[in-house]
Enzyme design. Sequence first.
Site, mmCIF file in Angstrom:
data_model
loop_
_atom_site.group_PDB
_atom_site.id
_atom_site.type_symbol
_atom_site.label_atom_id
_atom_site.label_comp_id
_atom_site.label_asym_id
_atom_site.label_seq_id
_atom_site.Cartn_x
_atom_site.Cartn_y
_atom_site.Cartn_z
ATOM 1 C CB ALA A 152 -5.684 10.980 5.755
ATOM 2 C CG HIS A 192 -16.588 0.189 11.134
ATOM 3 N ND1 HIS A 192 -17.439 1.300 11.644
ATOM 4 C CD2 HIS A 192 -15.700 0.946 10.519
ATOM 5 C CE1 HIS A 192 -16.817 2.375 11.344
ATOM 6 N NE2 HIS A 192 -15.894 2.149 10.380
ATOM 7 C CD GLU A 240 -2.922 0.904 2.102
ATOM 8 O OE1 GLU A 240 -3.925 0.190 2.002
ATOM 9 O OE2 GLU A 240 -3.124 1.546 3.345
ATOM 10 N NE ARG A 251 -18.523 5.920 6.980
ATOM 11 C CZ ARG A 251 -18.889 5.541 8.086
ATOM 12 N NH1 ARG A 251 -20.185 5.226 8.643
ATOM 13 N NH2 ARG A 251 -17.892 5.805 9.070
ATOM 14 C CG HIS A 295 -7.620 2.713 -1.107
ATOM 15 N ND1 HIS A 295 -7.402 2.698 0.077
ATOM 16 C CD2 HIS A 295 -6.889 1.860 -1.831
ATOM 17 C CE1 HIS A 295 -6.707 1.631 0.361
ATOM 18 N NE2 HIS A 295 -6.361 0.965 -0.639
ATOM 19 C CB THR A 320 -4.544 5.474 1.031
ATOM 20 O OG1 THR A 320 -3.454 6.789 1.023
ATOM 21 C CG2 THR A 320 -4.045 4.218 1.553
ATOM 22 C CD GLN A 332 -8.315 -1.207 10.338
ATOM 23 O OE1 GLN A 332 -7.198 -1.286 9.564
ATOM 24 N NE2 GLN A 332 -9.202 -0.081 10.440
ATOM 25 C CG ASP A 367 -12.638 7.485 9.570
ATOM 26 O OD1 ASP A 367 -13.663 6.369 9.678
ATOM 27 O OD2 ASP A 367 -11.626 7.566 9.831
ATOM 28 C CD GLN A 371 4.232 1.887 12.505
ATOM 29 O OE1 GLN A 371 5.085 1.621 12.938
ATOM 30 N NE2 GLN A 371 3.515 1.639 11.320
HETATM 31 P P1 FAD Z 1 -19.017 1.030 5.441
HETATM 32 O O1 FAD Z 1 -19.061 -0.224 4.826
HETATM 33 O O2 FAD Z 1 -20.204 1.979 4.916
HETATM 34 O O3 FAD Z 1 -19.308 0.670 7.072
HETATM 35 C C1 FAD Z 1 -19.170 1.970 8.036
HETATM 36 C C2 FAD Z 1 -20.188 1.724 9.347
HETATM 37 O O4 FAD Z 1 -21.620 1.585 8.863
HETATM 38 C C3 FAD Z 1 -19.851 0.318 9.811
HETATM 39 O O5 FAD Z 1 -20.196 0.202 11.233
HETATM 40 C C4 FAD Z 1 -21.096 -0.467 9.251
HETATM 41 O O6 FAD Z 1 -21.467 -1.815 10.076
HETATM 42 C C5 FAD Z 1 -22.271 0.530 9.179
HETATM 43 N N1 FAD Z 1 -22.991 0.284 8.071
HETATM 44 C C6 FAD Z 1 -22.896 -0.155 6.608
HETATM 45 N N2 FAD Z 1 -23.985 -0.082 6.176
HETATM 46 C C7 FAD Z 1 -25.093 -0.003 6.822
HETATM 47 C C8 FAD Z 1 -26.389 0.404 6.644
HETATM 48 N N3 FAD Z 1 -27.054 -0.014 5.604
HETATM 49 N N4 FAD Z 1 -27.051 0.461 7.884
HETATM 50 C C9 FAD Z 1 -26.675 0.979 8.997
HETATM 51 N N5 FAD Z 1 -25.239 0.969 9.233
HETATM 52 C C10 FAD Z 1 -24.188 0.557 8.208
HETATM 53 N N6 FAD Z 1 -9.961 5.710 4.804
HETATM 54 C C11 FAD Z 1 -9.491 6.694 4.078
HETATM 55 O O7 FAD Z 1 -9.769 7.951 4.386
HETATM 56 N N7 FAD Z 1 -8.803 6.527 2.774
HETATM 57 C C12 FAD Z 1 -8.524 5.411 2.533
HETATM 58 O O8 FAD Z 1 -7.962 5.136 1.485
HETATM 59 C C13 FAD Z 1 -8.762 4.154 3.501
HETATM 60 N N8 FAD Z 1 -8.593 2.807 2.802
HETATM 61 C C14 FAD Z 1 -8.942 1.870 3.758
HETATM 62 C C15 FAD Z 1 -8.711 0.610 3.493
HETATM 63 C C16 FAD Z 1 -9.035 -0.373 4.279
HETATM 64 C C17 FAD Z 1 -8.584 -1.908 3.556
HETATM 65 C C18 FAD Z 1 -9.768 -0.263 5.551
HETATM 66 C C19 FAD Z 1 -10.113 -1.513 6.262
HETATM 67 C C20 FAD Z 1 -9.917 0.975 5.890
HETATM 68 C C21 FAD Z 1 -9.698 2.020 4.884
HETATM 69 N N9 FAD Z 1 -10.102 3.351 5.358
HETATM 70 C C22 FAD Z 1 -9.612 4.518 4.647
HETATM 71 C C23 FAD Z 1 -10.761 3.657 6.508
HETATM 72 C C24 FAD Z 1 -12.321 3.638 6.241
HETATM 73 O O9 FAD Z 1 -12.911 4.831 5.220
HETATM 74 C C25 FAD Z 1 -12.845 3.858 7.574
HETATM 75 O O10 FAD Z 1 -12.855 2.669 8.467
HETATM 76 C C26 FAD Z 1 -14.786 4.150 7.551
HETATM 77 O O11 FAD Z 1 -14.966 4.641 8.957
HETATM 78 C C27 FAD Z 1 -15.447 3.046 7.143
HETATM 79 O O12 FAD Z 1 -15.460 2.677 5.661
HETATM 80 P P2 FAD Z 1 -16.293 1.572 5.168
HETATM 81 O O13 FAD Z 1 -16.155 1.617 3.588
HETATM 82 O O14 FAD Z 1 -15.856 0.378 5.857
HETATM 83 O O15 FAD Z 1 -17.765 1.941 5.249
#
Ligand code: FAD
Length: 290
Positions: free
Chosen positions: A51, A149, A17, A107, A77, A48, A176, A109, A212
């Site tokens: 952030a 999550h 990454e 999605r 990403h 990515t 994660q 944060d 870290q």
């Molecule tokens: P989602 O899949 O939408 O889930 C987020 C939360 O919402 C979860 O608790 C889920 O259970 C809940 N949820 C989902 N659907 C529903 C629904 N229909 N109704 C109610 N609740 C629901 N962040 C960055 O800013 N840039 C990056 O490049 C980046 N890369 C990442 C790569 C990996 C492999 C991982 C694991 C994380 C990364 N992140 C990154 C962090 C990530 O953006 C955050 O963890 C974020 O909070 C959640 O994104 P998600 O796509 O998992 O969200």
Amino acid sequence: MRLTELLKSDEVTISCELFPPKQGAQLENYKKIVKEMADLKPAYMSVTYGATGGTSDYTVELANEVCNVNHIPALAHLTCASSTKEKVASVIAELKEHKIENILALRGDIPQNAEFPLPDQYKHASELIADIKAQGDFCIGGACYPEGHPEAQTIYEDLDHLKEKVDAGCEFLTTQMFFDNNILYNFMYKALKKGIDVPIVAGIMPVTNAAQIKRITSLSGNMVPPRFLAIVDRFGENPEAMKQAGIAYATEQIIDLIANGVNHVHIYTMNKPDIAGAILDNLSQIYVRK
Ligand code: FAD
């Protein structure tokens, strides 16, 4: 190349990454890092997006450097929590223009003190995934959380939403980071029981300095096993020893994963080709680079 072609085979893949620069002035230096990382021959490289959910001006440019200049498959990403649907559509169009086929759809944060979602925003990654699918022939991946999550009340609730992501068109998942492989094995079992049968790529973070680990655990709430904490306690004040121990710990985790049939590993290399290179050298007979 579509990543599912790699991830559906039984061959071991190890990917890396990168994160893009915040300012354009740093772009040339980052391109050098891409080249150094590409020379290590990872199976693919992800870039990515912003952030903590923010936007990014250079993800597409760096992903282009990965696949069209260095000829390593790229995974770009894309997060949506800080963007309008229009902004997301413009990034998708750019990816299409550069023939970047693989997107990790997230999605992101939720920005602090902001009203979310506004009417022109995606609420969940599953909505973004469905829309990317409608906008082009991409290979789409998503994120998953072996420890749940942080926003989810229970792991089962999180798995229900993960299934929605897969049903929306997510073809593979990247986890994660986790520091105890049993957490992943347990998660994979539960995911399969829910009918989540897409390839799951295990995300491994080599922790090579003591600061870290504090940052990681406060951000993601990861469980850190006593065995790992003992390493940080013993070597945290000695940067070179901590780096060596962190590389060894990540290597051991990867060997155990592969030995137990988890063939796809993504290393959170944080733009550090020396660390990626040391781990890949340790695995030279396990992951044979082509
Ligand atoms: P989602 O899949 O939408 O889930 C987020 C939360 O919402 C979860 O608790 C889920 O259970 C809940 N949820 C989902 N659907 C529903 C629904 N229909 N109704 C109610 N609740 C629901 N962040 C960055 O800013 N840039 C990056 O490049 C980046 N890369 C990442 C790569 C990996 C492999 C991982 C694991 C994380 C990364 N992140 C990154 C962090 C990530 O953006 C955050 O963890 C974020 O909070 C959640 O994104 P998600 O796509 O998992 O969200």
